[in-house]
Design a protein around this motif. Structure first.
Motif, PDB file in Angstrom:
ATOM      1  N   GLY A  19       0.738  -1.180   0.126  1.00 54.91           N
ATOM      2  CA  GLY A  19      -0.025   0.054  -0.067  1.00 54.91           C
ATOM      3  C   GLY A  19       0.835   1.233   0.014  1.00 54.91           C
ATOM      4  O   GLY A  19       0.572   2.444   0.727  1.00 54.91           O
ATOM      5  N   LEU A  20       1.863   1.438  -0.832  1.00 54.58           N
ATOM      6  CA  LEU A  20       3.008   2.405  -0.811  1.00 54.58           C
ATOM      7  C   LEU A  20       2.744   3.214  -2.115  1.00 54.58           C
ATOM      8  O   LEU A  20       3.728   3.893  -2.284  1.00 54.58           O
ATOM      9  N   VAL A  21       1.669   3.035  -2.658  1.00 49.51           N
ATOM     10  CA  VAL A  21       1.675   3.681  -4.152  1.00 49.51           C
ATOM     11  C   VAL A  21       1.504   5.351  -3.541  1.00 49.51           C
ATOM     12  O   VAL A  21       0.606   5.811  -2.974  1.00 49.51           O
ATOM     13  N   THR A  22       2.534   6.055  -4.406  1.00 53.01           N
ATOM     14  CA  THR A  22       2.484   7.556  -4.356  1.00 53.01           C
ATOM     15  C   THR A  22       2.157   8.314  -5.512  1.00 53.01           C
ATOM     16  O   THR A  22       2.420   7.431  -6.546  1.00 53.01           O
ATOM     17  N   ASN A  23       1.760   9.344  -5.585  1.00 52.96           N
ATOM     18  CA  ASN A  23       1.819  10.119  -6.749  1.00 52.96           C
ATOM     19  C   ASN A  23       3.266  10.492  -7.462  1.00 52.96           C
ATOM     20  O   ASN A  23       3.468  10.362  -8.698  1.00 52.96           O
ATOM     21  N   PHE A  24       4.339  10.573  -6.495  1.00 52.05           N
ATOM     22  CA  PHE A  24       5.588  10.247  -7.004  1.00 52.05           C
ATOM     23  C   PHE A  24       5.942   9.218  -7.551  1.00 52.05           C
ATOM     24  O   PHE A  24       6.517   9.171  -8.708  1.00 52.05           O
ATOM     25  N   GLY A  25       5.900   8.056  -7.319  1.00 55.78           N
ATOM     26  CA  GLY A  25       5.876   6.789  -7.990  1.00 55.78           C
ATOM     27  C   GLY A  25       5.021   6.841  -9.101  1.00 55.78           C
ATOM     28  O   GLY A  25       5.744   6.186 -10.178  1.00 55.78           O
ATOM     29  N   LYS A  26       3.743   7.053  -9.231  1.00 59.87           N
ATOM     30  CA  LYS A  26       3.151   7.034 -10.400  1.00 59.87           C
ATOM     31  C   LYS A  26       3.592   7.823 -11.511  1.00 59.87           C
ATOM     32  O   LYS A  26       3.559   7.455 -12.780  1.00 59.87           O
ATOM     33  N   PHE A  27       4.331   9.131 -11.129  1.00 60.73           N
ATOM     34  CA  PHE A  27       4.739   9.830 -12.227  1.00 60.73           C
ATOM     35  C   PHE A  27       6.270   9.525 -12.653  1.00 60.73           C
ATOM     36  O   PHE A  27       6.584   9.237 -13.636  1.00 60.73           O
ATOM     37  N   MET A  28       7.174   9.119 -11.363  1.00 62.84           N
ATOM     38  CA  MET A  28       8.547   8.938 -11.508  1.00 62.84           C
ATOM     39  C   MET A  28       8.682   7.444 -12.146  1.00 62.84           C
ATOM     40  O   MET A  28       9.716   7.353 -12.976  1.00 62.84           O
ATOM     41  N   ASP A  29       8.027   6.444 -11.633  1.00 65.54           N
ATOM     42  CA  ASP A  29       8.455   5.190 -12.215  1.00 65.54           C
ATOM     43  C   ASP A  29       8.187   5.169 -13.933  1.00 65.54           C
ATOM     44  O   ASP A  29       9.513   4.703 -14.178  1.00 65.54           O
ATOM     45  N   PRO A  30       7.343   5.490 -14.462  1.00 64.77           N
ATOM     46  CA  PRO A  30       7.059   5.364 -15.951  1.00 64.77           C
ATOM     47  C   PRO A  30       8.457   6.352 -16.512  1.00 64.77           C
ATOM     48  O   PRO A  30       9.114   6.130 -17.684  1.00 64.77           O
ATOM     49  N   LEU A  31       8.647   7.347 -16.138  1.00 67.25           N
ATOM     50  CA  LEU A  31       9.857   8.302 -16.215  1.00 67.25           C
ATOM     51  C   LEU A  31      11.146   7.608 -16.177  1.00 67.25           C
ATOM     52  O   LEU A  31      11.828   7.490 -17.167  1.00 67.25           O
ATOM     53  N   ALA A  32      11.234   7.099 -15.003  1.00 68.51           N
ATOM     54  CA  ALA A  32      12.632   6.155 -14.821  1.00 68.51           C
ATOM     55  C   ALA A  32      12.721   5.143 -15.838  1.00 68.51           C
ATOM     56  O   ALA A  32      13.774   4.954 -16.526  1.00 68.51           O
ATOM     57  N   ASP A  33      11.549   4.570 -16.281  1.00 69.66           N
ATOM     58  CA  ASP A  33      11.732   3.351 -17.192  1.00 69.66           C
ATOM     59  C   ASP A  33      12.109   3.942 -18.616  1.00 69.66           C
ATOM     60  O   ASP A  33      12.885   3.429 -19.343  1.00 69.66           O
ATOM     61  N   LYS A  34      11.364   4.999 -18.950  1.00 70.26           N
ATOM     62  CA  LYS A  34      11.540   5.789 -20.141  1.00 70.26           C
ATOM     63  C   LYS A  34      13.242   6.422 -20.296  1.00 70.26           C
ATOM     64  O   LYS A  34      13.774   6.273 -21.422  1.00 70.26           O
ATOM     65  N   LEU A  35      13.520   6.904 -19.359  1.00 71.14           N
ATOM     66  CA  LEU A  35      15.203   7.342 -19.280  1.00 71.14           C
ATOM     67  C   LEU A  35      16.033   5.973 -19.481  1.00 71.14           C
ATOM     68  O   LEU A  35      17.022   6.069 -20.328  1.00 71.14           O
ATOM     69  N   LEU A  36      15.655   5.042 -18.880  1.00 68.80           N
ATOM     70  CA  LEU A  36      16.609   3.776 -18.995  1.00 68.80           C
ATOM     71  C   LEU A  36      16.289   3.001 -20.338  1.00 68.80           C
ATOM     72  O   LEU A  36      17.614   2.899 -21.070  1.00 68.80           O
ATOM     73  N   VAL A  37      15.354   3.041 -20.765  1.00 74.16           N
ATOM     74  CA  VAL A  37      14.992   2.226 -22.197  1.00 74.16           C
ATOM     75  C   VAL A  37      15.366   3.374 -23.496  1.00 74.16           C
ATOM     76  O   VAL A  37      16.154   2.686 -24.200  1.00 74.16           O
ATOM     77  N   CYS A  38      15.247   4.596 -23.214  1.00 77.05           N
ATOM     78  CA  CYS A  38      15.465   5.491 -24.330  1.00 77.05           C
ATOM     79  C   CYS A  38      16.973   5.763 -24.281  1.00 77.05           C
ATOM     80  O   CYS A  38      17.546   5.506 -25.551  1.00 77.05           O
ATOM     81  N   SER A  39      17.651   5.739 -23.202  1.00 74.61           N
ATOM     82  CA  SER A  39      19.127   5.758 -23.240  1.00 74.61           C
ATOM     83  C   SER A  39      19.707   4.532 -24.003  1.00 74.61           C
ATOM     84  O   SER A  39      20.601   4.749 -24.810  1.00 74.61           O
ATOM     85  N   ALA A  40      19.350   3.399 -23.771  1.00 75.54           N
ATOM     86  CA  ALA A  40      19.568   2.021 -24.472  1.00 75.54           C
ATOM     87  C   ALA A  40      19.406   2.340 -25.993  1.00 75.54           C
ATOM     88  O   ALA A  40      20.286   1.866 -26.894  1.00 75.54           O
ATOM     89  N   LEU A  41      18.020   2.685 -26.491  1.00 76.02           N
ATOM     90  CA  LEU A  41      17.705   2.777 -27.792  1.00 76.02           C
ATOM     91  C   LEU A  41      18.641   3.780 -28.422  1.00 76.02           C
ATOM     92  O   LEU A  41      19.132   3.376 -29.470  1.00 76.02           O
ATOM     93  N   ILE A  42      19.176   4.892 -27.661  1.00 77.02           N
ATOM     94  CA  ILE A  42      19.760   5.877 -28.473  1.00 77.02           C
ATOM     95  C   ILE A  42      21.366   5.253 -28.640  1.00 77.02           C
ATOM     96  O   ILE A  42      21.814   5.555 -29.715  1.00 77.02           O
ATOM     97  N   CYS A  43      21.900   4.522 -27.469  1.00 76.29           N
ATOM     98  CA  CYS A  43      22.931   3.723 -27.823  1.00 76.29           C
ATOM     99  C   CYS A  43      23.209   2.658 -29.012  1.00 76.29           C
ATOM    100  O   CYS A  43      24.075   2.610 -29.477  1.00 76.29           O
ATOM    101  N   MET A  44      22.037   2.227 -29.033  1.00 70.16           N
ATOM    102  CA  MET A  44      21.762   1.134 -30.122  1.00 70.16           C
ATOM    103  C   MET A  44      21.273   1.628 -31.518  1.00 70.16           C
ATOM    104  O   MET A  44      21.577   0.800 -32.548  1.00 70.16           O
ATOM    105  N   ALA A  45      20.916   2.752 -31.689  1.00 67.43           N
ATOM    106  CA  ALA A  45      20.304   3.440 -32.826  1.00 67.43           C
ATOM    107  C   ALA A  45      21.468   3.279 -34.167  1.00 67.43           C
ATOM    108  O   ALA A  45      22.701   3.701 -33.758  1.00 67.43           O
ATOM    109  N   GLY A  46      20.980   2.709 -35.112  1.00 65.23           N
ATOM    110  CA  GLY A  46      21.717   2.649 -36.257  1.00 65.23           C
ATOM    111  C   GLY A  46      22.659   1.305 -36.348  1.00 65.23           C
ATOM    112  O   GLY A  46      23.214   1.063 -37.357  1.00 65.23           O
TER     113      GLY A  46
END
Length: 176
Positions: A56-83
Motif C-alpha cells: 500500500g505504498l503507491v504514491t503520486n511520486f511513484g506513479k509519475f517517476m516510475d514510468p519516467l525512470a523506465d523511459k530514461l533507461l529504455v530511451c538511453s539504451a535505444l539511443i546507444c543502439m540506434a543505427g
C-alpha cells in the motif's frame, strides 16, 4: 521516501553508468557490464511496483517517476543502439511515443490528474527491456538474431498500440 520510490530513484541513477559502459568499448566486456547494469535496473522496475502495491505504498511520486525512470533507461539504451543494433527510424518512433506520453502526463498533471501506466504500457516496457538485453548480449546464432528482430518489431507494434490505448483511455485530459 519509501522503498519503491528509492528503487525508482536508483533506476534513474543506473542510467549514466549503463550508458558509460555501452559507449566505452575500450573496456573489456563493456557490453556485459552494461547489460548487467541494465538487468539490475530493469529488475528494480518489477520490484518497485510489486512492493508498492503489496504494501500500500503507491504514491503520486511513484506513479509519475516510475514510468519516467523506465523511459530514461529504455530511451538511453535505444539511443546507444540506434543505427547499429536497431534501425534509427524505429528508435525515433519509440522515443517520439515516449515524449508524447510524457507531454500527455504533464498536461494531466496541470489538471491535477495523475495518470498511471496502463497494462499495454507495462507490456511494451517489458518487451523493450527484453529486446535490449537480447540485442546487447548478441549471441552469434541465427535463431538469436531472429529473436532479436522479432523483439524489435514487437516493441514497435506495442509502442504504437500502447500510445493509442493511453490516449483513448485518457482523452478527457485533452478536452479541458
Amino acid at each position: 521516501m519509501n522503498l519503491p520510490n528509492k528503487l525508482t530513484v536508483f533506476r534513474v541513477f543506473c542510467v549514466p553508468f549503463f550508458v558509460l559502459f555501452m559507449m566505452w568499448n575500450t573496456i573489456p566486456y563493456h557490453n556485459y557490464i552494461a547489460v548487467a547494469i541494465f538487468i539490475v535496473a530493469s529488475i528494480t522496475d518489477l520490484l518497485d511496483g510489486k512492493i508498492a502495491r503489496k504494501r500500500g505504498l503507491v504514491t503520486n511520486f511513484g506513479k509519475f517517476m516510475d514510468p519516467l525512470a523506465d523511459k530514461l533507461l529504455v530511451c538511453s539504451a535505444l539511443i546507444c543502439m540506434a543505427g547499429t543494433m536497431i534501425p534509427k527510424w524505429i528508435v525515433i518512433v519509440i522515443i517520439s511515443r515516449e515524449l508524447f506520453i510524457s507531454g500527455f502526463r504533464t498536461l494531466a498533471a496541470d489538471q491535477n490528474v495523475v495518470l498511471a501506466a496502463s497494462m499495454w504500457g507495462k507490456v511494451k516496457t517489458t518487451i523493450q527491456m527484453i529486446m535490449i538485453i537480447v540485442l546487447i548480449i548478441h549471441i552469434p546464432l541465427c535463431l538469436f538474431d531472429v529473436i532479436g528482430i522479432i523483439l524489435i518489431y514487437a516493441s514497435l507494434a506495442l509502442t504504437v498500440i500502447s500510445m493509442i490505448d493511453y490516449v483513448i483511455k485518457n482523452i478527457q485530459v485533452l478536452k479541458k
